[in-house]
Design a protein around this motif. Sequence first.
Motif, PDB file in Angstrom:
ATOM      1  N   THR A   1       1.972   2.809  -3.386  1.00  0.00           N
ATOM      2  CA  THR A   1       1.580   2.684  -4.271  1.00  0.00           C
ATOM      3  C   THR A   1       1.326   4.248  -4.742  1.00  0.00           C
ATOM      4  OG1 THR A   1       0.827   0.959  -3.696  1.00  0.00           O
ATOM      5  CG2 THR A   1      -0.277   1.653  -5.948  1.00  0.00           C
TER       6      THR A   1
ATOM      7  N   SER B   1      -4.273   3.719  -4.319  1.00  0.00           N
ATOM      8  CA  SER B   1      -3.235   3.241  -3.512  1.00  0.00           C
ATOM      9  C   SER B   1      -3.527   1.775  -2.417  1.00  0.00           C
ATOM     10  CB  SER B   1      -2.866   4.369  -3.060  1.00  0.00           C
ATOM     11  OG  SER B   1      -4.021   5.175  -2.352  1.00  0.00           O
ATOM     12  N   TYR B   2      -4.896   2.047  -2.040  1.00  0.00           N
ATOM     13  CA  TYR B   2      -5.374   1.252  -0.524  1.00  0.00           C
ATOM     14  C   TYR B   2      -5.708  -0.572  -0.309  1.00  0.00           C
ATOM     15  CZ  TYR B   2      -5.839   5.044   2.450  1.00  0.00           C
ATOM     16  OH  TYR B   2      -5.459   6.567   3.068  1.00  0.00           O
TER      17      TYR B   2
ATOM     18  N   THR C   1       0.731  -0.958  -0.240  1.00  0.00           N
ATOM     19  CA  THR C   1       0.092  -0.245  -0.367  1.00  0.00           C
ATOM     20  C   THR C   1       0.774   1.397   0.456  1.00  0.00           C
ATOM     21  OG1 THR C   1      -1.831  -1.533   1.512  1.00  0.00           O
ATOM     22  CG2 THR C   1      -1.783   1.065   1.120  1.00  0.00           C
TER      23      THR C   1
ATOM     24  N   VAL D   1      -1.128   2.831   7.384  1.00  0.00           N
ATOM     25  CA  VAL D   1      -1.250   3.507   5.966  1.00  0.00           C
ATOM     26  C   VAL D   1      -2.030   5.212   5.943  1.00  0.00           C
ATOM     27  CG1 VAL D   1      -2.088   3.446   3.598  1.00  0.00           C
ATOM     28  CG2 VAL D   1      -1.001   1.793   4.797  1.00  0.00           C
TER      29      VAL D   1
ATOM     30  N   GLY E   1      -3.604  -2.529  -0.613  1.00  0.00           N
ATOM     31  CA  GLY E   1      -2.676  -3.942   0.100  1.00  0.00           C
ATOM     32  C   GLY E   1      -3.589  -3.791   1.283  1.00  0.00           C
TER      33      GLY E   1
END
Length: 476
Positions: A48, A235-236, A45, A267, A238
């Motif tokens: 990214t 981008s989440y 995460t 994050v 992960g």
Amino acid sequence: MGAHRTSLTAQLFRRMPVGRRPQTEGGLKRTIGLVQLVGFGVGATVGTGIFFVLTEAVPVAGPGVVVSFVIAAVTAGLTALCYAELAGSVPVSGSSYSYAYATLGEVVAMVVAACLLLEYGVSASAVAVGWSEYLNQLLDNLFGVRIPHALSYAPEADGVVNLPAMVLVALCAMLLIRGASESATVNTIMVGIKVGVLILFIAIAATGWNSDNLSDFAPFGVAGIQAASATIFFSYIGLDAVSTAGDEVKDPARTMPRAIILSLIIVSTLYVAVAVTAVAAQPWEDFEGQQAGLAQILEDVTGSTWPSTVLAAGAVISIFSITLVVMYGQTRILFTMGRDRMLPPIFARVNPRTLTPIPNTIIVAVVVAVIAGLVPLNWLLDTVSIGTLVAFMVVSLGVIILRRRAPDLERSFKVPLYPVLPLLSIAACLYVISGLALVTWIVFLIWVAVVLAFYFAYGFRRSTLRQDVDDEEVAP
């Protein structure tokens, strides 16, 4: 022969029993602990979104991109709680594919599988595309050389092939083939480095804070902020990656929910802090088309190349980590589908020496490398977001359904304020997804149709659950 064949509807919505598949000989090995699993979540995460999605999102939202990050974080947080409950209740590999199979049925699981194949396969390619930008920045700072444009960009971006991206995918595949524990250890080290580098960025960028850069906070209004949040949501993924490792985690019912929540906290904090300091240190108009954007911001703030060199090195390591974990997640989802006989058996074949799905890993690496080498980044981000959001909504719905169908099931974690938070999670995902362009929906629906066509041609008749029913019907 039984008295009657199971109806088509019943076959389409047949559900995998909760708590299926205990560890068996020839399967994957439980070697991953809490720290390594949090490393998976953070590794897939952090970086990214921060290292290169700002150049896509800031021109759409302006400084209001900070709000976009908060919206994405809240949406991901609500969903993370739902993931944590299902990860504790259905602690197997396969992520939301497995959760959908256990709660909503087989055909829904295949739609989710389509989302996950987009989410993981395309995002691994998208991340690898961004790697070449920071690699060139690092080589330029250290040695004054750059990889030729023709070998650093896809044809659509006036290049021939993104060779560094393809090399990165090959390196990750080699590490994954060696073993899950080795991959997790290397990833944990890389995650420590990347977090340290981002903290350095926050500290240095804060010294260049200029409130004037925030004055035109939302130049494109709420619509711009919403559109950027849809792109940033890419981008989440992960948080989803944590739940792909169920068959290789020690004490998964306890470890997986903890890892998901810890990953979310780390994050979200880093993302918002970096976004705030970045847009305060540089006019939002300068982000568009900027390569290796965070490194350039540090260079402008300090007037020196050393901070940007450190950041570029951190980004090179960070993006390696992301690609590694996302490819890992893709192979484990395909492994689970192969074990369910929804895909050919080659995807579930495990090497007896390394205890990794080697043929599966090679197939994933080839596909990801081809996409990374030939397709530009801006074509990929929104496609990943829609797959992620649909998968997240299914997980939130799965919590509600499993609570009703199996109220007495042992759960190592329960979503607080049930059913309000799962419903808010679904609503938040719908809000973010509504900001996506029509063309993204068209691509997504075509892809889902292709996957469902494959399901009806292959998986529907070969499914493990179909085989179990047929065995019962022919039994004396």
